[in-house]
Design a protein around this motif. Structure first.
Motif, short mmCIF file in Angstrom:
data_model
loop_
_atom_site.label_atom_id
_atom_site.label_comp_id
_atom_site.label_asym_id
_atom_site.label_seq_id
_atom_site.Cartn_x
_atom_site.Cartn_y
_atom_site.Cartn_z
N LEU A 9 0.83 -1.21 0.00
CA LEU A 9 0.00 0.00 0.00
C LEU A 9 0.87 1.26 0.00
CD1 LEU A 9 -2.85 -0.99 2.49
CD2 LEU A 9 -3.04 -0.67 0.02
N MET A 311 -7.72 3.10 -9.52
CA MET A 311 -7.90 2.51 -8.19
C MET A 311 -8.22 1.03 -8.28
SD MET A 311 -7.27 4.64 -5.84
CE MET A 311 -7.90 3.64 -4.52
N VAL A 312 -9.03 0.67 -9.27
CA VAL A 312 -9.36 -0.75 -9.46
C VAL A 312 -8.10 -1.55 -9.79
CG1 VAL A 312 -10.57 -2.39 -10.95
CG2 VAL A 312 -11.74 -0.35 -10.13
N VAL A 314 -5.09 -0.78 -8.96
CA VAL A 314 -4.28 -0.82 -7.74
C VAL A 314 -4.75 -1.95 -6.81
CG1 VAL A 314 -3.84 0.40 -5.59
CG2 VAL A 314 -3.52 1.57 -7.76
N LEU A 315 -6.05 -2.03 -6.62
CA LEU A 315 -6.61 -3.07 -5.75
C LEU A 315 -6.37 -4.47 -6.31
CD1 LEU A 315 -9.98 -1.40 -4.68
CD2 LEU A 315 -7.93 -1.73 -3.30
N ILE A 316 -6.53 -4.60 -7.64
CA ILE A 316 -6.31 -5.91 -8.26
C ILE A 316 -4.85 -6.32 -8.13
CG2 ILE A 316 -6.25 -7.12 -10.48
CD1 ILE A 316 -8.77 -5.60 -11.24
N LEU A 318 -2.86 -5.46 -5.77
CA LEU A 318 -2.66 -5.84 -4.37
C LEU A 318 -3.14 -7.28 -4.13
CD1 LEU A 318 -1.89 -5.04 -1.49
CD2 LEU A 318 -4.22 -4.18 -1.19
N LEU A 319 -4.30 -7.62 -4.71
CA LEU A 319 -4.81 -8.97 -4.58
C LEU A 319 -3.87 -9.98 -5.24
CD1 LEU A 319 -8.64 -8.37 -5.23
CD2 LEU A 319 -7.50 -8.83 -3.05
#
Length: 334
Positions: A9, A311-312, A314-316, A318-319
């Motif tokens: 993050l 943002m999507v 970034v989250l993907i 991270l996953l």
């Protein structure tokens, strides 16, 4: 695991700040400035000056950028120049349809693609391998909009097996809770509505899944072939380990690492690239809304969309990193 999440993050902060700078510069470099973009080419100088004062565009650049960042953190993405509604409200209204369609497409691609790629590698040179490689090549070559039109013409218009457009049958009494039609039906116990939404979802999802499916099949096949040639696989087999153990613990576990990266990237591209599929099936997602925004130079919507998609992604990512650490614990150390 928590340290890995925090580290990832923190690494994302410079990326998002860099994107915000690019968007800010793009908005300020628009022909005639943001005010002319909002008012149109026939705006008078007085109207442009009034909008500049109202938006704070006559202040120093660093003040404008700080205000721009503050609005992003407050989820104030501005107002659509075409609909007159807040951009955030427009997104929350339309984005569930696109997410539902993209998730269905990537599920089809993963559930079908990984086993098919694995079996193709295991039976290299056989008819299944040839069929998988040929089919994946066909899936990459056929444009998505053409496949969507083809599926709609055959299975909806000619055979009547699936609905041809929309997310739900007109007149169906379905309760809207989250905006996700399938999930809402399950939450409220309206299973007929869930089934109706699934039937509306199948053809667009299959069309949208064609390219990700082809990529996953080819990548899984190549990765499994590479792992099968490693010394530790031959050692495991020579030790007399059970075939199921060798396949699950040694082959698939190592072969899936590059496939997971591809799945993450493909999921992000599905969210931003469902425009043509949604148009063919009149699906009512964010894709058709963005197409209208591009035609109408609706810059607040375009800026909000770029930020949202970033943002999507970034989250993907991270996953994907978390999935890496689960499959290969060495990632947590490095």
């Amino acid at each position: 695991m928590l340290r890995l999440v925090v580290r990832r993050l923190l690494q994302l902060i410079p990326t998002l700040l860099g994107l915000s700078v690019l968007l800010f510069l793009w908005l300020n470099r628009l022909p005639g400035g943001p005010a002319s973009a909002i008012l149109g080419e026939r705006a008078t100088e007085a109207e442009v000056a009034r909008i500049n004062r109202a938006l704070g565009l006559d202040e120093p650049v660093h003040v404008q950028y700080w205000r721009f960042l503050k609005r992003i953190f407050e989820l104030d993405l501005g107002t659509s120049t075409q609909t007159g509604q807040p951009v955030w409200d427009e997104f929350t209204l339309r984005f569930p349809a696109t997410v539902e369609l993209s998730v269905a497409a990537i599920l089809i691609a993963v559930v079908v693609g990984i086993p098919m790629g694995y079996l193709a590698a295991k039976h290299r040179g056989g008819w299944l391998d040839v069929a998988s490689v040929s089919g994946s090549l066909l899936g990459i070559c056929i444009p998505v909009f053409f496949l969507a039109m083809l599926l709609r013409g055959i299975f909806s218009v000619e055979l009547g097996w699936f609905p041809s457009q929309g997310r739900l049958t007109t007149g169906l009494n379905a309760t809207d809770v989250t905006g996700f039609a399938v999930l809402d039906g399950l939450l409220t116990g309206e299973f007929d509505a869930s089934w109706d939404a699934i039937m509306h979802l199948i053809l667009p999802a299959v069309a949208l899944a064609s390219i990700p499916l082809a990529v996953i099949v080819r990548m899984t096949r190549a990765s499994v072939l590479e792992v099968l040639g490693e010394d530790y696989i031959r050692t495991a087999e020579s030790k007399g380990l059970d075939k199921r153990t060798v396949r699950g613990r040694h082959v698939l576990r190592n072969a899936l690492l590059p496939v997971i990266t591809a799945v993450g990237l493909l999921t992000g591209s599905l969210l931003s690239g469902a425009v043509l599929t949604e148009s063919v099936f009149d699906f009512g997602g964010i894709g058709s809304f963005i197409r209208t925004a591009i035609d109408g130079r609706d810059y607040p919507v375009l800026v909000g969309f770029i930020l949202f998609i970033a943002m999507v992604y970034v989250l993907i990512n991270l996953l994907v990193d978390l999935a890496y650490s689960i499959i290969d614990p060495r990632v947590r150390v490095h």
